[in-house]
Design an enzyme around this catalytic site. Sequence first.
Site, PDB file in Angstrom:
ATOM      1  N   LYS A  22      54.675 -14.266  40.019  1.00 33.55           N
ATOM      2  CA  LYS A  22      53.953 -13.082  39.525  1.00 33.55           C
ATOM      3  C   LYS A  22      53.077 -13.438  38.330  1.00 33.55           C
ATOM      4  O   LYS A  22      51.884 -13.136  38.305  1.00 33.55           O
ATOM      5  CB  LYS A  22      54.952 -11.989  39.116  1.00 33.55           C
ATOM      6  CG  LYS A  22      54.328 -10.852  38.329  1.00 33.55           C
ATOM      7  CD  LYS A  22      55.335  -9.791  37.964  1.00 33.55           C
ATOM      8  CE  LYS A  22      56.014  -9.966  36.638  1.00 33.55           C
ATOM      9  NZ  LYS A  22      55.168  -9.746  35.453  1.00 33.55           N
ATOM     10  N   ASN A  23      53.695 -14.075  37.328  1.00 34.04           N
ATOM     11  CA  ASN A  23      52.953 -14.289  36.079  1.00 34.04           C
ATOM     12  C   ASN A  23      51.810 -15.275  36.238  1.00 34.04           C
ATOM     13  O   ASN A  23      50.879 -15.291  35.433  1.00 34.04           O
ATOM     14  CB  ASN A  23      53.907 -14.755  34.970  1.00 34.04           C
ATOM     15  CG  ASN A  23      54.802 -13.615  34.496  1.00 34.04           C
ATOM     16  OD1 ASN A  23      54.606 -12.464  34.899  1.00 34.04           O
ATOM     17  ND2 ASN A  23      55.782 -13.931  33.665  1.00 34.04           N
ATOM     18  N   CYS A 116      55.688  -1.251  25.299  1.00 34.42           N
ATOM     19  CA  CYS A 116      56.253  -1.036  26.617  1.00 34.42           C
ATOM     20  C   CYS A 116      57.755  -1.066  26.459  1.00 34.42           C
ATOM     21  O   CYS A 116      58.265  -1.194  25.346  1.00 34.42           O
ATOM     22  CB  CYS A 116      55.769  -2.090  27.604  1.00 34.42           C
ATOM     23  SG  CYS A 116      56.508  -3.677  27.326  1.00 34.42           S
ATOM     24  N   ARG A 121      54.859  -5.440  21.672  1.00 35.24           N
ATOM     25  CA  ARG A 121      53.899  -6.285  22.380  1.00 35.24           C
ATOM     26  C   ARG A 121      52.470  -6.183  21.833  1.00 35.24           C
ATOM     27  O   ARG A 121      51.539  -5.754  22.528  1.00 35.24           O
ATOM     28  CB  ARG A 121      53.961  -6.003  23.880  1.00 35.24           C
ATOM     29  CG  ARG A 121      55.382  -6.142  24.396  1.00 35.24           C
ATOM     30  CD  ARG A 121      55.474  -6.215  25.879  1.00 35.24           C
ATOM     31  NE  ARG A 121      55.226  -7.548  26.389  1.00 35.24           N
ATOM     32  CZ  ARG A 121      55.425  -7.890  27.664  1.00 35.24           C
ATOM     33  NH1 ARG A 121      55.839  -7.016  28.517  1.00 35.24           N
ATOM     34  NH2 ARG A 121      55.186  -9.116  28.056  1.00 35.24           N
ATOM     35  N   ASP A 305      62.692 -13.739  30.299  1.00 40.11           N
ATOM     36  CA  ASP A 305      62.706 -12.940  31.527  1.00 40.11           C
ATOM     37  C   ASP A 305      64.012 -13.088  32.304  1.00 40.11           C
ATOM     38  O   ASP A 305      64.265 -12.332  33.240  1.00 40.11           O
ATOM     39  CB  ASP A 305      61.521 -13.321  32.431  1.00 40.11           C
ATOM     40  CG  ASP A 305      60.207 -12.798  31.886  1.00 40.11           C
ATOM     41  OD1 ASP A 305      60.229 -11.969  30.956  1.00 40.11           O
ATOM     42  OD2 ASP A 305      59.146 -13.223  32.377  1.00 40.11           O
ATOM     43  N   ARG A 397      57.615  -4.053  40.904  1.00 40.94           N
ATOM     44  CA  ARG A 397      56.503  -4.675  40.168  1.00 40.94           C
ATOM     45  C   ARG A 397      56.522  -6.192  40.320  1.00 40.94           C
ATOM     46  O   ARG A 397      55.482  -6.836  40.280  1.00 40.94           O
ATOM     47  CB  ARG A 397      56.588  -4.341  38.667  1.00 40.94           C
ATOM     48  CG  ARG A 397      56.129  -2.955  38.291  1.00 40.94           C
ATOM     49  CD  ARG A 397      56.111  -2.815  36.778  1.00 40.94           C
ATOM     50  NE  ARG A 397      55.638  -4.040  36.187  1.00 40.94           N
ATOM     51  CZ  ARG A 397      56.132  -4.615  35.098  1.00 40.94           C
ATOM     52  NH1 ARG A 397      57.112  -4.066  34.443  1.00 40.94           N
ATOM     53  NH2 ARG A 397      55.633  -5.740  34.640  1.00 40.94           N
TER      54      ARG A 397
END
Length: 419
Positions: A22-23, A116, A121, A305, A397
């Site tokens: 994803k990243n 968030c 952030r 993560d 997501r």
Amino acid sequence: MTIYEIEGGKPMAGELTAQGAKNSALVLLSAALLAKDVTVLKNCPEIRDVAAQLEILQSLGCVCSREGSTVAVDATGVSSTEVPQELMRQMRSSVTLLGALLGRCGTGSIHTPGGCAIGARPIDYHLQAFADMGVVIEKEGDHLSAAMRQRKDSIVMLPFPSVGATENVMLLAARLPCTTVLSGAAREPEIVDLAKLLNQMGAVVMGAGTDTVTVRGSNCLNGAQHTVLPDRIAAATDLCAAAVTGGSLTLRSVAVRHMGAAIEALIRSGCEIRSEEGAVFLKAPKRLSGMGILRTMPYPGFPTDLQAPFVTLAATAEGDSVMVENMFENRYQHVPQLHRMGADISVSGRVALVRGRPLHGGQVEAEDLRGGAALLLAGLGAEGNTKVHDAQHCIERGYERITERWNSIGASIRVQSLA
Ligand code: UD1
């Protein structure tokens, strides 16, 4: 709202293939904006964040298409430099579009991504780096307009190895006819993946994966074809799923060399792990052991993560573990949810003391992507039935077909999607 209903206590056993990262995919899609024609990304995961990023690119004038896991972005007709506010809100990482827009068009506007679920952030490092590279930035409320004032060679120093700020600097630098030296850069594998694509597009990026990255840019970049690297976080989450159920897993299409910290923690928990090029094999004990102290750090340290998934593993283990979250200030929201399933975890500031014990099923709420995954893991490892309510579709997501994949190797998860 998505509701995941999990019947716990079923050992998982079998083989899975890892998804694309994803990243990496998100920033590679930002990079596609820099090209004068078509960029093709293979192994691009089919997840909500990627869909949101493609929607933003379309709103900027790109033509995007997907066929299976291959995504094509034609940036020939970029016609807007303003990222629409409602799309920006959907996904914080769209902040890397600012570097790409500045490189491609000389101007760019975004709404600051704001806080968030996992913390404030801020983007001050990104903005200071842009200023050092000759960008003028105007802020009005949370609207931010940036314009290139002077294209020049520059030296940029980041006070902390921020992944997003490193990527933003590289994106802008790749499209400037100058040399940029970035020190204090993040060293994550996703940075190396970005450098590979930028090099194929015609920029010269050296040192990616070290703390000093040098970019010799070009004012004309071509589209290119690139395969997104495997997702080390999603892959480790798969291993955690097998581990928490006392099961076994063969995971293919992984970059084992990127997973050192996670594999070390799994070994400490009592799992047997073997690996070969592109594959990892895990066999879990009947009950996991406490893992001692885990500290989240920039790569190659233990990834933030994976903090939530490993807190779940620790919560079900026999013995104590300590987690220290060094990256984000508010990343223990899954803990009160785990308490509802009988977990014994005390949090004080950045430190969570986890006293392992068997968990029971419960009704819990997912509030962020990785915390949501941690709750699914808790459901798999618990006795009885668990319902994970995911009002914001956080889990989708970042995880591609997670329930279908896990059910294929023995999990029992029913998904109910409500509008
Ligand atoms: C990226 C990843 C995210 C991962 C994180 C850390 C993407 C899309 N997201 O997020 O999954 O959890 O790296 O590995 O790739 N900071 C500032 N000012 C800034 C920028 C960062 O103070 O301008 C701080 C942050 O608040 C945080 C730390 O630096 O405490 C690291 O953040 P950063 O590496 O920038 O994370 P992201 O790029 O947002």
